[in-house]
Design an enzyme around this catalytic site. Structure first.
Site, short mmCIF file in Angstrom:
data_model
loop_
_atom_site.label_atom_id
_atom_site.label_comp_id
_atom_site.label_asym_id
_atom_site.label_seq_id
_atom_site.Cartn_x
_atom_site.Cartn_y
_atom_site.Cartn_z
N ASP A 1 8.95 18.43 43.28
CA ASP A 1 9.87 19.57 43.19
C ASP A 1 11.33 19.13 43.28
OD1 ASP A 1 7.70 21.25 42.96
OD2 ASP A 1 7.52 21.52 45.13
N CYS B 1 15.65 8.37 34.66
CA CYS B 1 15.93 7.77 33.36
C CYS B 1 15.78 8.74 32.21
CB CYS B 1 15.01 6.56 33.15
SG CYS B 1 13.27 7.00 32.93
N CYS C 1 7.56 7.60 37.87
CA CYS C 1 7.93 7.36 36.48
C CYS C 1 7.37 6.03 36.01
CB CYS C 1 9.45 7.37 36.34
SG CYS C 1 10.00 7.05 34.67
N CYS D 1 11.76 12.66 33.99
CA CYS D 1 12.18 11.80 35.09
C CYS D 1 13.67 12.03 35.33
CB CYS D 1 11.93 10.34 34.74
SG CYS D 1 12.69 9.21 35.92
N ASP E 1 14.54 24.74 42.35
CA ASP E 1 13.20 24.81 41.79
C ASP E 1 12.41 25.81 42.63
OD1 ASP E 1 11.06 23.60 39.98
OD2 ASP E 1 10.16 23.37 41.96
N CYS F 1 10.79 3.79 34.61
CA CYS F 1 11.77 3.14 35.49
C CYS F 1 11.26 2.95 36.91
CB CYS F 1 13.09 3.90 35.49
SG CYS F 1 12.99 5.45 36.40
N GLU G 1 15.37 28.05 36.76
CA GLU G 1 14.54 28.10 35.56
C GLU G 1 14.32 29.55 35.15
OE1 GLU G 1 11.00 25.05 35.07
OE2 GLU G 1 11.34 25.60 37.14
ZN ZN Z 1 12.21 7.19 35.01
#
Ligand code: ZN
Length: 448
Positions: free
Chosen positions: A391, A365, A381, A362, A215, A384, A309
C-alpha cells in the site's frame, strides 16, 4: 472564499416542540402526496383525452411547477386539510417543492437531459418509510445570542444540544448569511441544518508544495505515501454484535407484519426495540463521519496536493463479500470531503484514473507488473529489487502522479474525465487509456 455550506445542530426540543416538529414534517409529506395525486390524475386525464383525438391546446393542464402547485394547494387546502393552519405555510411549500423537483428530474431524465441513473416518476411517501424532514426558506430563522437556542418559523425557540458558536461568529462578523433551515429526524433525534452563504478565510496548507498520495483500502483505512498508516476503525463491524442482538429481539416482537404477510398494528415493545436499533445504526454512522472528517481535515491542512484514486465504489459494493467492509470505510465520502476541503484551502486534489496501475507499478523504477495478487502484501520489484509494503508503494505512485499532472497540464485538461466538474476549484483529473499508461511509465523508466 464565498461558499454555500451547512451548519447542522442536534436539537433538544421539549415534548410539545418535538410534536410540532413532527407535525411540520408530516404536513410536508401530506402536501407532497396531495400534489402527486393531483398531477397523476391530470396526466392520466390528458392521456385519455389524447385517445379521443382532442387537440393539444384543449388538453387538461397538469401544472407541476412549484408556483403552479402552490397556487392549487392554496385554493384547495381549506377543503382537503382543514387543519392546515396548525403548521407554518413553509411546511406545505417544502413538500410541494420536493415534488416539483422530483417531477422536473423525472422529465429531464426522460428527455435525456440529465446525467446519471434514470429517474423514475415520483412515488407516494409512505408514513413509516419516510425520513421526517421539512425546510424553511422565509420567516424568522435565527440563532439566539446565548448560542444555545435557535428560532424557527412557527416552531419558536428550541434548545440546541451544542453551542452554535461557529455559525454565530460568522453571523456577528457579517461573513455569513442564513439562506434556509431544514429540520430532520435522524436516528430518533431532531437536527436543524442551516444552509448558509459563508465567506471563508481558511489558512493555506502548512506545506503548499508538498504532495501526499493516499491509498484507500479496507485492511487499513488509508496508507499515505509518507508511510503513515491510518487504521481502519471498523465501526460497523464493532457494532455488529449489538445490531444482531437488537435485530433478533425485534423479530420476537409483534411487528407490522403477520406471519402470513398481512398487516397489523405493531406493539409498543416493537417500537421501543425498533428505536434502539435505529439509534445503534445512527451511532455507527456518526462515528464513521467523525473519523473521516478528522482525517480529511488533517490531510488538507498539511499538504498542498492530495492524490487519490478514482475508485469504482458502486462497483465494489456489488461484490457481496466485500460490500460490508467497503461500505464501512466510506471511500466515496473521503473523496467528496477532500474535493471541497482542498478547494477551501486553495490546495489541489488530483484524482488518478480508474485504470492507473498504482499497485502494480514499482515506485522505485517505474516497472509495471502484469499481475499482482491481492494476497501479496509486500511489493518486490524484479527489475530493481525494491521491497516495500504494497500500500505504501501504491501511495507513492499516486504522489508521483501529481508531478506528471503538473508537467503536462494542458494535455490532462483536455483529456479530463467527463464526470469531473472543473468548477470545484482544486479538483483536476488525469484520464488516460490503460495501455498508454503502461507505455508512458515504461518510457520514463528507460529515461531515468
Ligand atoms: Zn523497481
Amino acid at each position: 472564499m464565498k461558499v454555500v455550506q451547512a451548519y447542522r445542530y442536534a436539537l433538544d426540543p421539549t415534548p410539545a416542540q418535538a410534536a410540532a416538529l413532527a407535525s411540520h414534517c408530516g404536513a410536508a409529506r401530506f402536501a407532497f402526496n396531495w400534489g402527486l395525486a393531483r398531477v397523476r390524475a391530470a396526466l392520466d386525464q390528458r392521456e385519455a383525452e389524447k385517445t379521443y383525438g382532442m387537440p393539444e391546446e384543449l388538453l387538461t393542464e397538469a401544472p407541476w411547477s412549484l408556483y403552479g402547485l402552490r397556487r392549487t394547494w392554496n385554493a384547495a387546502k381549506g377543503a382537503v386539510a382543514p387543519w392546515w393552519a396548525d403548521n407554518s405555510k413553509e411546511a406545505y411549500s417544502s413538500g410541494l417543492d420536493g415534488l416539483a423537483r422530483a417531477l422536473k428530474n423525472w422529465s429531464a431524465s426522460r428527455r435525456g437531459e440529465r446525467k446519471g441513473k434514470p429517474v423514475g416518476f415520483p412515488r407516494f411517501k409512505a408514513k413509516h418509510r419516510t425520513t421526517l424532514s421539512c425546510r424553511f426558506t422565509t420567516g424568522v430563522i435565527r440563532i439566539e445570542a446565548d448560542r444555545r437556542h435557535v428560532t424557527l418559523p412557527r416552531l419558536g425557540t428550541i434548545k440546541t444540544c451544542e453551542s452554535t458558536r461557529k455559525l454565530a461568529r460568522h453571523l456577528e462578523r457579517g461573513t455569513g448569511r442564513i439562506l434556509s433551515a431544514t429540520i430532520r429526524n435522524e436516528g430518533g433525534r431532531w437536527f436543524v441544518a442551516f444552509t448558509c452563504q459563508i465567506d471563508r478565510a481558511d489558512r493555506a496548507p502548512a506545506r503548499p508544495d508538498a504532495v501526499v498520495g493516499v491509498d484507500l483500502g479496507v485492511r487499513a483505512l488509508a496508507v499515505l505515501s509518507t508511510g503513515e498508516v491510518i487504521d481502519n476503525p471498523n465501526h460497523h463491524r464493532a457494532a455488529l454484535r449489538r445490531l444482531r442482538r437488537l435485530n433478533k429481539r425485534l423479530a420476537r416482537r409483534v411487528g407490522p407484519r403477520t406471519p402470513d404477510g398481512g398487516r397489523r398494528q405493531p406493539s409498543a415493545c416493537w417500537h421501543t426495540t425498533k428505536a434502539a436499533l435505529v439509534r445503534a445504526h445512527a451511532r455507527v454512522a456518526a462515528q464513521r463521519r467523525d473519523g473521516l472528517h478528522q482525517l480529511t481535515s488533517r490531510l488538507v491542512a498539511a499538504y498542498g496536493t492530495v492524490v487519490v484514486e478514482d475508485l469504482h465504489v458502486s462497483g465494489m459494493l456489488a461484490n457481496r463479500k466485500l460490500a460490508r467492509a467497503i461500505a464501512d470505510v466510506g471511500m466515496a465520502e473521503i473523496r467528496r470531503q477532500l474535493a471541497y476541503k482542498t478547494a477551501w484551502r486553495g490546495g489541489r486534489l488530483v484524482v488518478a484514473d480508474r485504470w492507473f496501475p498504482s499497485s502494480k507499478t514499482c515506485s522505485g523504477c517505474g516497472a509495471v507488473k502484469a499481475k499482482l495478487a491481492l494476497s501479496e502484501r509486500t511489493y518486490s520489484c524484479a527489475a530493481c529489487g525494491l521491497v516495500l509494503d504494497r500500500d505504501v508503494n501504491a501511495a507513492r505512485n499516486l504522489a508521483a502522479l501529481a508531478a506528471d499532472v503538473a508537467q503536462s497540464c494542458g494535455e490532462t485538461r483536455n483529456a479530463r474525465g467527463a464526470g469531473v466538474r472543473p468548477a470545484e476549484g482544486g479538483l483536476s483529473a488525469v484520464k488516460r487509456e490503460p495501455r498508454e499508461t503502461g507505455e508512458r511509465r515504461g518510457r520514463k523508466a528507460t529515461a531515468a
